[in-house]
Design a protein around this motif. Structure first.
Motif, PDB file in Angstrom:
ATOM      1  N   GLY A   1      13.336 -37.756  46.087  1.00  0.00           N
ATOM      2  CA  GLY A   1      11.956 -37.323  45.883  1.00  0.00           C
ATOM      3  C   GLY A   1      11.610 -37.090  44.429  1.00  0.00           C
ATOM      4  O   GLY A   1      10.437 -37.001  44.069  1.00  0.00           O
ATOM      5  N   ASN A   2      12.622 -36.975  43.579  1.00  0.00           N
ATOM      6  CA  ASN A   2      12.422 -36.824  42.140  1.00  0.00           C
ATOM      7  C   ASN A   2      12.523 -38.154  41.404  1.00  0.00           C
ATOM      8  O   ASN A   2      12.491 -38.190  40.175  1.00  0.00           O
ATOM      9  CB  ASN A   2      13.454 -35.850  41.557  1.00  0.00           C
ATOM     10  N   GLY A   3      12.686 -39.233  42.172  1.00  0.00           N
ATOM     11  CA  GLY A   3      12.827 -40.546  41.555  1.00  0.00           C
ATOM     12  C   GLY A   3      14.252 -41.000  41.392  1.00  0.00           C
ATOM     13  O   GLY A   3      14.509 -42.081  40.847  1.00  0.00           O
ATOM     14  N   HIS A   4      15.202 -40.193  41.851  1.00  0.00           N
ATOM     15  CA  HIS A   4      16.620 -40.552  41.722  1.00  0.00           C
ATOM     16  C   HIS A   4      17.140 -41.154  43.026  1.00  0.00           C
ATOM     17  O   HIS A   4      16.690 -40.781  44.118  1.00  0.00           O
ATOM     18  CB  HIS A   4      17.448 -39.317  41.362  1.00  0.00           C
ATOM     19  N   VAL A   5      18.102 -42.043  42.891  1.00  0.00           N
ATOM     20  CA  VAL A   5      18.744 -42.668  44.044  1.00  0.00           C
ATOM     21  C   VAL A   5      20.220 -42.309  44.030  1.00  0.00           C
ATOM     22  O   VAL A   5      20.881 -42.394  42.987  1.00  0.00           O
ATOM     23  CB  VAL A   5      18.581 -44.202  44.019  1.00  0.00           C
ATOM     24  N   VAL A   6      20.743 -41.886  45.191  1.00  0.00           N
ATOM     25  CA  VAL A   6      22.166 -41.573  45.321  1.00  0.00           C
ATOM     26  C   VAL A   6      22.751 -42.522  46.363  1.00  0.00           C
ATOM     27  O   VAL A   6      22.344 -42.490  47.534  1.00  0.00           O
ATOM     28  CB  VAL A   6      22.400 -40.110  45.746  1.00  0.00           C
ATOM     29  N   PHE A   7      23.676 -43.361  45.945  1.00  0.00           N
ATOM     30  CA  PHE A   7      24.333 -44.279  46.872  1.00  0.00           C
ATOM     31  C   PHE A   7      25.537 -43.582  47.504  1.00  0.00           C
ATOM     32  O   PHE A   7      26.163 -42.716  46.899  1.00  0.00           O
ATOM     33  CB  PHE A   7      24.771 -45.546  46.138  1.00  0.00           C
ATOM     34  N   ASN A   8      25.835 -43.964  48.742  1.00  0.00           N
ATOM     35  CA  ASN A   8      26.974 -43.376  49.458  1.00  0.00           C
ATOM     36  C   ASN A   8      26.915 -41.844  49.368  1.00  0.00           C
ATOM     37  O   ASN A   8      27.877 -41.175  48.994  1.00  0.00           O
ATOM     38  CB  ASN A   8      28.293 -43.894  48.879  1.00  0.00           C
ATOM     39  N   SER A   9      25.774 -41.306  49.745  1.00  0.00           N
ATOM     40  CA  SER A   9      25.481 -39.887  49.522  1.00  0.00           C
ATOM     41  C   SER A   9      26.184 -38.980  50.521  1.00  0.00           C
ATOM     42  O   SER A   9      26.597 -39.406  51.607  1.00  0.00           O
ATOM     43  CB  SER A   9      23.975 -39.640  49.609  1.00  0.00           C
ATOM     44  N   ILE A  10      26.280 -37.713  50.125  1.00  0.00           N
ATOM     45  CA  ILE A  10      26.735 -36.646  51.008  1.00  0.00           C
ATOM     46  C   ILE A  10      25.731 -35.503  50.899  1.00  0.00           C
ATOM     47  O   ILE A  10      25.381 -35.079  49.795  1.00  0.00           O
ATOM     48  CB  ILE A  10      28.146 -36.160  50.637  1.00  0.00           C
ATOM     49  N   VAL A  11      25.253 -35.034  52.036  1.00  0.00           N
ATOM     50  CA  VAL A  11      24.351 -33.885  52.083  1.00  0.00           C
ATOM     51  C   VAL A  11      25.007 -32.831  52.964  1.00  0.00           C
ATOM     52  O   VAL A  11      25.287 -33.085  54.144  1.00  0.00           O
ATOM     53  CB  VAL A  11      22.969 -34.254  52.662  1.00  0.00           C
ATOM     54  N   VAL A  12      25.269 -31.662  52.400  1.00  0.00           N
ATOM     55  CA  VAL A  12      25.892 -30.562  53.136  1.00  0.00           C
ATOM     56  C   VAL A  12      24.805 -29.544  53.473  1.00  0.00           C
ATOM     57  O   VAL A  12      24.135 -29.015  52.579  1.00  0.00           O
ATOM     58  CB  VAL A  12      27.009 -29.892  52.310  1.00  0.00           C
ATOM     59  N   ILE A  13      24.646 -29.280  54.760  1.00  0.00           N
ATOM     60  CA  ILE A  13      23.575 -28.401  55.240  1.00  0.00           C
ATOM     61  C   ILE A  13      24.203 -27.199  55.929  1.00  0.00           C
ATOM     62  O   ILE A  13      25.093 -27.345  56.776  1.00  0.00           O
ATOM     63  CB  ILE A  13      22.663 -29.154  56.223  1.00  0.00           C
TER      64      ILE A  13
ATOM     65  N   VAL B   1      30.472 -24.141  64.067  1.00  0.00           N
ATOM     66  CA  VAL B   1      30.155 -25.188  63.108  1.00  0.00           C
ATOM     67  C   VAL B   1      29.241 -24.576  62.063  1.00  0.00           C
ATOM     68  O   VAL B   1      28.076 -24.322  62.299  1.00  0.00           O
ATOM     69  CB  VAL B   1      29.470 -26.390  63.789  1.00  0.00           C
ATOM     70  N   GLU B   2      29.787 -24.303  60.893  1.00  0.00           N
ATOM     71  CA  GLU B   2      29.016 -23.623  59.869  1.00  0.00           C
ATOM     72  C   GLU B   2      28.187 -24.594  59.039  1.00  0.00           C
ATOM     73  O   GLU B   2      27.198 -24.193  58.429  1.00  0.00           O
ATOM     74  CB  GLU B   2      29.949 -22.827  58.956  1.00  0.00           C
ATOM     75  N   TYR B   3      28.591 -25.865  59.013  1.00  0.00           N
ATOM     76  CA  TYR B   3      27.913 -26.831  58.163  1.00  0.00           C
ATOM     77  C   TYR B   3      27.646 -28.113  58.945  1.00  0.00           C
ATOM     78  O   TYR B   3      28.407 -28.498  59.830  1.00  0.00           O
ATOM     79  CB  TYR B   3      28.756 -27.168  56.933  1.00  0.00           C
ATOM     80  N   THR B   4      26.563 -28.782  58.588  1.00  0.00           N
ATOM     81  CA  THR B   4      26.305 -30.141  59.028  1.00  0.00           C
ATOM     82  C   THR B   4      26.357 -31.031  57.802  1.00  0.00           C
ATOM     83  O   THR B   4      25.739 -30.719  56.779  1.00  0.00           O
ATOM     84  CB  THR B   4      24.921 -30.251  59.693  1.00  0.00           C
ATOM     85  N   VAL B   5      27.080 -32.125  57.887  1.00  0.00           N
ATOM     86  CA  VAL B   5      27.236 -33.024  56.743  1.00  0.00           C
ATOM     87  C   VAL B   5      26.709 -34.409  57.131  1.00  0.00           C
ATOM     88  O   VAL B   5      27.139 -34.988  58.129  1.00  0.00           O
ATOM     89  CB  VAL B   5      28.710 -33.121  56.303  1.00  0.00           C
ATOM     90  N   LEU B   6      25.768 -34.924  56.331  1.00  0.00           N
ATOM     91  CA  LEU B   6      25.282 -36.288  56.477  1.00  0.00           C
ATOM     92  C   LEU B   6      25.928 -37.115  55.369  1.00  0.00           C
ATOM     93  O   LEU B   6      25.803 -36.782  54.190  1.00  0.00           O
ATOM     94  CB  LEU B   6      23.760 -36.342  56.332  1.00  0.00           C
ATOM     95  N   LYS B   7      26.603 -38.186  55.738  1.00  0.00           N
ATOM     96  CA  LYS B   7      27.341 -38.945  54.718  1.00  0.00           C
ATOM     97  C   LYS B   7      27.071 -40.431  54.839  1.00  0.00           C
ATOM     98  O   LYS B   7      26.784 -40.950  55.922  1.00  0.00           O
ATOM     99  CB  LYS B   7      28.841 -38.664  54.800  1.00  0.00           C
ATOM    100  N   GLY B   8      27.158 -41.110  53.686  1.00  0.00           N
ATOM    101  CA  GLY B   8      27.162 -42.565  53.655  1.00  0.00           C
ATOM    102  C   GLY B   8      25.833 -43.229  53.377  1.00  0.00           C
ATOM    103  O   GLY B   8      25.800 -44.400  52.997  1.00  0.00           O
TER     104      GLY B   8
END
Length: 743
Positions: free
Chosen positions: A39-51, A26-33
């Motif tokens: 932290g910069n003041g921006h909001v991302v809805f239905n986000s995807i974070v690839v780790i 497993v090369e990546y972990t993905v957090l979704k939804g």
């Protein structure tokens, strides 16, 4: 109740998903939804974070590509922020009076120096409280010199917050706190102290109070701040009075470690803060913490600990605080003393709140800071109350998220590494059930925290989350080189399945040649040496770091490519097995993370591979290695020779015919003799042999030859015959490899 059941079910699904892929790379972990606040003041809805491992590879909305070989975790309906930063803590304090004899001297019961010695080794008990409260980084702004060491010790520890530390405080006062303060009595002392602390690696030089009316001290202080600029360090100042705070800023302070509490701030203060680009760390509740700790001397202490993270020692001290009431020596009755404290706190809190409101409106960076460790302000959990108080003052909860993440990372000099969720930064984040941007009290709905890619369920103590290790006995590779299915066993350390994104060093442990052809020799090694229990205990005791251990089945190949060219075991090992393990398990790649060890025939194999492939392994441990001299090979009875070497060397009859080119290319002694100069030192060698082992002669000759040729190695003779001492050397061998793995 339904929410609790769903949360438990979700976590079980996460672990189930993790378990099902534990054998696959497993090369990546993905957090979704989730709804994500970066932290910069921006909001991302239905986000995807690839780790990838411990780093954010990419992030954004649902249009982000999800890579192959990814572990996907669905957090739809949840909320994600960067990991919290507490920009003011003290690991040299416990949350009780034992570390603050200036506030209540209980040293007759708890010796201060013994306490500090204990905290130096046991401060780690506070780590869990921080992580399970969502705090992935802290700034220790005042403690003994040992606190500076915590910075490096905590950095790669996924069960610890990142730590920055200033070390001891510089002041005009005498040492009231037993070596935590350094008196600036001359300019020379000031410069040398700053140089020394910076050389030790301190993040900041902490000034404790500014005595504007002491000319000697002020000259010394200016020398200290000038030297800090020269040394490339920052100035952190404890200045709770406006005049002191402004002077601190004139001296170049980058962090103000408390609120201004004596009077309202003015335009000059605001201008100095902006010129310096300084960070304001208000610590709004620390006085109330003192009040609560004093109250506990006569009544029960009220714990604000939603996830039961406060360490047992601190909890016990506060629960039994009444036994320390005898140490109160005030010049007024205790009840009157408490009423006086209440009046003072109320006045100071009103000023602090008004000043914070103006600083907020002026756009000056504010960092959430608790002063944890002081009596009544407990490590980890105090972050919740501090943020809630900031909201009551009038700060918008969405802005408090930035103050608890980005601004804290700025204060501790780590904004390039964490504090915001951005590509290339460390995967430090927190996951909530409810939206903290609507009401900051929703940070109490924290469900998971991630530090460097490791996902932790905050509702469960760390010791409950530690999963058992596993040995997979019957694993197989379809080898094209050998044209057959090859077996191996593999040890996966505790938390392997749960530690999403974490990778491990890998050790190859080679079995000996004992038994007959029906014996699975790699299984025999596991069972006779109780490898699972042995490895578990060594990891639990921190004798070795968690690592993956591969035990391949080599039969009686002697780990060689055979003389006939029809059974190329070494080629299989190097060209198929190692790449397969690297691809299908979460192993760190590169020689600095790979070692090899073996017993008897396996010790021979470990040495052989290290000599043939010095760029593949960082270290080699050979125990009772089957090393024979040319003379011993020539004189070996024919039946013994066939039993041991037929698979590799064929039906060579006897005598000198056995000492041929093939033998020379695989003989450990010949290979050492011909070792290229450039390869000396490429691999760390450990050779262990029993004093009554029938391979003693070959191993002792190897040792002498390596000495003659100046080849670095460790050589140890232990008591015992062949095999008798092997089980006692298993951990020693892995510990030797452990020292070579790149941290």
């Amino acid at each position: 109740m339904k929410s609790s059941i769903f949360t438990t079910f979700l976590f079980l699904l996460l672990l189930s998903s993790c378990n099902s892929q534990s054998n696959k790379k497993v090369e990546y972990t993905v957090l979704k939804g989730a709804t994500l606040f970066d932290g910069n003041g921006h909001v991302v809805f239905n986000s995807i974070v690839v780790i990838k491992e411990d780093t954010i590879q990419s992030m954004g909305n649902a249009n982000i590509d999800i890579p192959k070989k990814a572990q996907i975790l669905d957090f739809t309906g949840k909320f994600i922020t960067p990991g919290f930063v507490d920009a003011h803590v003290h690991f040299g304090q416990t949350g009780f009076f034992d570390a603050r004899p200036d506030m209540l001297d209980i040293t007759d019961s708890i010796d201060y120096h013994e306490l500090q010695d204990d905290l130096k080794s046991s401060h780690t008990r506070f780590y869990e409280a921080y992580l399970r409260s969502g705090v992935t980084a802290v700034y220790d702004v005042g403690g003994l010199l040992w606190t500076i060491e915590l910075q490096d010790l905590s950095e790669k520890n996924v069960n610890a917050p990142h730590i920055a530390a200033t070390g001891p405080l510089l002041t005009s006062l005498s040492d009231l706190s037993k070596q935590q303060l350094i008196t600036l009595s001359s300019q020379e002392i000031a410069r040398e102290t700053v140089k020394y602390h910076t050389q030790l690696g301190s993040t900041g030089i902490k000034i404790w109070q500014i005595n504007l009316f002491d000319s000697v001290y002020m000259k010394s202080l200016r020398a200290a701040t000038d030297q800090a600029v020269i040394s490339g360090n920052q100035i952190v100042v404890h200045a709770t009075e406006l005049d002191q705070a402004k002077e601190a800023l004139r001296l170049g302070a980058k962090v103000l470690a408390h609120s201004v509490e004596d009077k309202m701030i003015d335009d000059e203060f605001i201008e100095l803060m902006k010129i310096n680009k300084a960070v304001y760390c208000p610590t709004l509740n620390v006085y109330r913490g003192y009040y609560n700790a004093y109250t506990a001397l006569t009544s029960d202490f009220e714990f604000d600990d939603p996830n039961k993270v406060i360490d047992e020692r601190t909890r016990t001290l506060l629960q039994s605080a009444n036994k320390f009431f005898k140490y109160y020596k005030g010049d007024m009755p205790f009840e009157e003393f408490m009423q006086r404290i209440e009046r003072i706190i109320n006045t100071r809190e009103e000023v602090m709140a008004t000043n914070l409101q103006r600083i907020y409106k002026e756009g000056i960076p504010i960092a959430v800071s608790t002063d944890a460790g002081n009596p009544g302000t407990l490590h980890g959990v105090s972050i919740f109350k501090e943020m809630e108080t900031m909201q009551k003052v009038g700060i918008a909860p969405a802005d408090i998220i930035t103050m608890a993440t980005k601004n804290g990372a700025m204060a501790m000099g780590r904004i390039d590494d964490f504090g915001t969720l951005e590509n290339g930064k460390l995967a430090n984040l927190v996951i909530f059930e409810r939206d903290p941007s609507q009401d900051i009290s929703n940070v109490r709905s924290i469900q998971y925290v991630m530090k460097r890619g490791k996902l932790i369920k905050v509702a469960e103590p760390f010791n409950n989350q530690t999963q058992n290790s596993r040995i997979l006995y019957n694993e197989f590779i379809n080898s094209k080189i050998l044209n057959k299915e090859m077996g191996y066993s593999i040890y996966l350390p505790p938390n392997y399945d749960e530690s999403i994104g974490q990778t491990y060093p890998v050790a190859y442990l080679l079995h000996g040649g004992g038994g007959d052809d029906t014996t699975k020799r790699h299984h025999r090694l596991i069972e006779e040496f109780k490898l699972k229990e042995t490895f578990d205990e060594a990891i639990s005791n921190n004798t070795i770091m968690p690592m993956v251990v591969v035990i391949p089945d080599a039969g009686m190949s002697y780990y060689m490519n055979n003389i006939n060219g029809d059974y190329q075991y070494e080629d299989y090992f190097m060209q198929e097995l190692i790449p397969y393990i690297d691809q299908h398990y979460r192993c760190k790649t590169g020689k600095e993370y790979r070692g090899i060890a073996g017993f008897s025939m396996g010790g021979f194999g470990a040495l052989l591979y290290s000599l043939h492939h010095p760029n593949t392994f960082s270290a080699c441990a050979a125990i009772g290695a089957a090393i024979r001299t040319d003379q011993e090979i020539k004189e070996m009875p024919f039946e013994d020779y066939l039993r041991r070497y037929k698979s590799a060397m064929g039906n060579v009859n006897e005598g000198d015919e056995r000492i041929n080119h093939f033998w020379h290319s695989n003989s450990i002694l010949h290979l050492i003799e011909k070792m290229p100069e450039k390869d000396k030192g490429e691999v760390r060698f450990q050779i262990v042999i029993g004093d009554d082992d029938y391979f003693f002669n070959g191993n002792s000759q190897l040792h002498a030859l390596m000495n003659d040729l100046n080849i670095p190695h460790e050589y140890r003779v232990v008591e015992g015959k062949h095999f008798e001492y092997f089980d006692g050397e298993v951990v020693n061998a892995l510990q030797f490899l452990n020292h070579s793995f790149k941290e």
